[in-house]
Structure formats: structure tokens, C-alpha cells
Scaffold this motif. Structure first.
Motif, short mmCIF file in Angstrom:
data_model
loop_
_atom_site.label_atom_id
_atom_site.label_comp_id
_atom_site.label_asym_id
_atom_site.label_seq_id
_atom_site.Cartn_x
_atom_site.Cartn_y
_atom_site.Cartn_z
N UNK A 114 17.66 9.30 15.64
CA UNK A 114 16.50 9.92 14.97
C UNK A 114 15.21 9.61 15.72
N UNK A 115 15.15 8.42 16.36
CA UNK A 115 13.95 8.01 17.09
C UNK A 115 13.73 8.83 18.36
N UNK A 116 14.72 9.62 18.78
CA UNK A 116 14.57 10.44 19.99
C UNK A 116 13.80 11.73 19.72
N UNK A 117 13.41 11.96 18.47
CA UNK A 117 12.73 13.19 18.08
C UNK A 117 11.26 12.91 17.81
N UNK A 118 10.38 13.65 18.45
CA UNK A 118 8.94 13.43 18.28
C UNK A 118 8.51 13.60 16.83
N UNK A 119 9.17 14.49 16.11
CA UNK A 119 8.80 14.72 14.71
C UNK A 119 9.02 13.49 13.85
N UNK B 161 18.95 15.22 9.69
CA UNK B 161 19.71 16.36 9.16
C UNK B 161 21.21 16.22 9.40
N UNK B 162 21.60 15.46 10.42
CA UNK B 162 23.01 15.31 10.76
C UNK B 162 23.43 13.84 10.70
N UNK B 163 23.01 13.16 9.65
CA UNK B 163 23.36 11.75 9.47
C UNK B 163 24.81 11.66 8.98
N UNK C 188 12.76 15.76 6.50
CA UNK C 188 14.03 15.86 7.23
C UNK C 188 13.74 16.13 8.70
N UNK C 189 14.36 15.34 9.57
CA UNK C 189 14.22 15.53 11.01
C UNK C 189 15.40 16.40 11.48
N UNK C 190 15.11 17.64 11.76
CA UNK C 190 16.16 18.59 12.14
C UNK C 190 16.80 18.22 13.47
N UNK C 191 18.12 18.33 13.51
CA UNK C 191 18.86 18.07 14.74
C UNK C 191 19.12 16.61 15.03
N UNK D 202 0.82 -1.22 0.00
CA UNK D 202 0.00 0.00 0.00
C UNK D 202 0.85 1.25 0.00
N UNK D 203 1.90 1.26 0.81
CA UNK D 203 2.78 2.42 0.90
C UNK D 203 4.09 1.99 1.52
N UNK D 204 5.08 2.88 1.43
CA UNK D 204 6.44 2.55 1.87
C UNK D 204 6.99 3.72 2.67
N UNK D 205 7.60 3.43 3.82
CA UNK D 205 8.33 4.42 4.60
C UNK D 205 9.78 3.94 4.70
N UNK D 206 10.70 4.77 4.23
CA UNK D 206 12.12 4.44 4.30
C UNK D 206 12.84 5.46 5.16
N UNK D 207 13.55 4.98 6.16
CA UNK D 207 14.23 5.83 7.13
C UNK D 207 15.72 5.71 6.92
N UNK D 208 16.38 6.85 6.69
CA UNK D 208 17.83 6.87 6.40
C UNK D 208 18.17 5.85 5.32
#
Length: 270
Positions: free
Chosen positions: A252-257, A218-220, A243-246, A167-173
Motif C-alpha cells: 500500500x505504501x507504494x501508492x502516492x495516494x 482495495x486488494x488486501x 480506499x487505495x485502488x490497486x 487529536x486524531x487517529x489514522x488506521x491503515x488496514x
């Protein structure tokens, strides 16, 4: 008599080739950092998350792939298949059920990770991921299936999306090729000659029509933005970039966004 300069270079290249051939069988092991868990740890997870149903799926070669099915709140039971990073044991996501917008979530550890049998290899992990999809396809009525992949898992999720109707795809880093990521890290080593084009996701992307959301930090400092962008640009379906800033690759999982980016996409496609 000393060899000429061209001859010395030829001998050096031959020595390098022989050296690479000698280590080649072990090189793919460098891609993975398995995180096994003990029986006691598994029991503690089950106690802490009684709502999570233990999963055991048999791969084509008989290996047992183990994890958990976390039931969601939606009566139509859309399903998320999650594929983790190269040093990720996936039970930690049981604490984040609310991020998946009421979808059922299947968390199955790769071979050698968690309580799953075997040893991780590219061909097996890709085949196992399709077997996991097929397990749920056989288990009941057709349902919406989202594939979510993080880092190494982005290539696994891309492969599933190229082989099955998702149905859909989410790709992280995500990355275009794991070998290219390795080459970025050690530019003085001919990585692709050593391990080949490992997890070469970009060639699969143009034929995939499922909508995509890419989430990057953003800082990968592990996966360069260029690597993610090449896969994103090659994707054949509708695509979105977040983009997850900061954030960095490993936090990355530590950011609510980050969680909001996953949840809002699943809400829209649920």
C-alpha cells in the motif's frame, strides 16, 4: 469394546483440547515476526538520517524501547506516534518525513524489533504504547498528538486512543480483532480458543471520540474489508474511509495516494 460414535466425538474433542493446551504458551508468538537490527545497521541509519534524534524510552518493567524522533517543521510541534505492523521495523519511515505534514514523528520499535529490548506480548505492547504517549506528555507543554497504526499497529493505536486524549487517529488496514483475522485465514482451526481474543479492538471503539481516517487497500488479501469495516462502524467519533485502488496489504505504501491520504488528514487536524 469400541466406543460409541458420540463417545468417539467426545474423545476427539478432548484430544484437541489437550493438544491446544499443550501449544497455548507458544501460540501468541505466531502473531509476531520481529525484525531486529544490528548495531551496525543502527549506526548506518543514524548516518543516513542525522536529523533523526535517537530515542530510548523505559517501559514500566525497565525494558528499553528504542527508535527515533524525527523533528517536523511546525513551531507548535504536533506529534505523530506511529505503530507498525507485525513484521515492520519502523526506521524505513525516516525516508518519508514529508508525508507527515510537518508534524514531529516518533518511531519506536516494539519489543524484540529494531534495537528494542524484550519479547513482544500483547499486554506489554499495549502498555508500552501508553508509556510512549506519557513520555512525550511529560517532556513538554501540551501538544496535539495523532496516533497512526498499520495492521497490527491499528489495534495498538486504538488502545492508546481509548486511554489517552489524542487529536486524531489514522488506521491503515485495521481489523476488529486479530483473532478474527486469524480465523479468516484458517477457518478449520478454533483460533480464538487457542490464543483468545488477541488485539480485540472493536469493543474499545464506541467510546473513542477522536476523529478517524481508515485507509484500506482495495486488494488486501490479509485483512478482509469486513474486518476493517466492523471497527470503522463501531467508532464513536467522526470517521472517514479511504480506499487505495490497486494496492495490497503489503504494498500500500507504494501508492502516492496512500501518502496523500495520511498527509491531508494531518494537515486538517494540525
Amino acid at each position: 469394546m469400541k466406543p460409541s460414535e458420540p463417545r468417539r466425538r467426545q474423545l476427539a474433542r478432548a484430544a484437541m483440547a489437550l493438544g491446544l493446551m499443550a501449544v497455548l504458551p507458544a501460540c501468541e508468538d505466531l502473531v509476531y515476526h520481529p525484525v531486529p537490527i544490528s548495531a551496525a545497521q543502527d549506526a548506518a541509519i543514524r548516518t543516513r538520517h542525522p536529523q533523526a534524534q535517537p530515542l530510548e524510552i523505559r517501559a514500566a518493567d525497565g525494558a528499553a524501547l528504542r527508535g527515533w524522533l524525527l523533528p517536523g517543521s511546525r513551531p507548535d510541534h504536533p506529534l505523530v506516534l506511529y505503530f507498525g505492523g507485525n513484521a515492520e521495523e519502523v526506521s524505513w519511515l525516516l525516508d518519508h518525513a514529508d508525508a507527515f505534514a510537518g508534524w514531529d514523528v516518533a518511531l519506536v520499535n516494539y519489543r524484540g524489533y529494531g534495537r528494542s529490548d524484550g519479547r513482544p506480548r500483547e499486554r506489554d505492547l499495549l502498555a508500552d504504547a501508553v508509556a510512549i504517549f506519557d513520555h512525550f506528555a511529560r517532556a513538554g507543554a501540551p501538544r496535539r498528538v495523532a496516533v497512526v497504526g498499520r495492521s497490527l499497529g491499528s489495534a495498538v493505536a486504538t488502545y492508546v486512543a481509548s486511554q489517552r486524549p489524542v487529536t486524531c487517529v489514522v488506521l491503515i488496514a485495521p481489523f476488529d480483532s486479530a483473532s478474527a483475522v486469524g480465523q479468516d485465514a484458517v477457518p478449520f482451526v478454533p483460533v480464538s480458543r487457542v490464543i483468545g481474543n488477541v488485539y480485540d479492538a472493536a469493543p474499545l471503539a464506541p467510546a473513542i471520540r477522536a476523529p478517524l481516517r481508515v485507509i484500506v487497500a482495495s486488494h488486501d488479501t490479509i485483512v478482509a474489508r469486513e474486518r476493517s469495516k466492523r471497527l470503522f462502524d463501531a467508532w464513536g467519533g467522526h470517521k472517514e474511509w479511504v480506499t487505495i485502488d490497486g494496492a495490497g496489504h503489503n504494498d500500500i505504501q507504494a501508492h502516492r495516494s496512500y501518502w496523500n491520504a495520511i498527509q491531508s488528514f494531518l494537515v486538517r487536524h494540525g
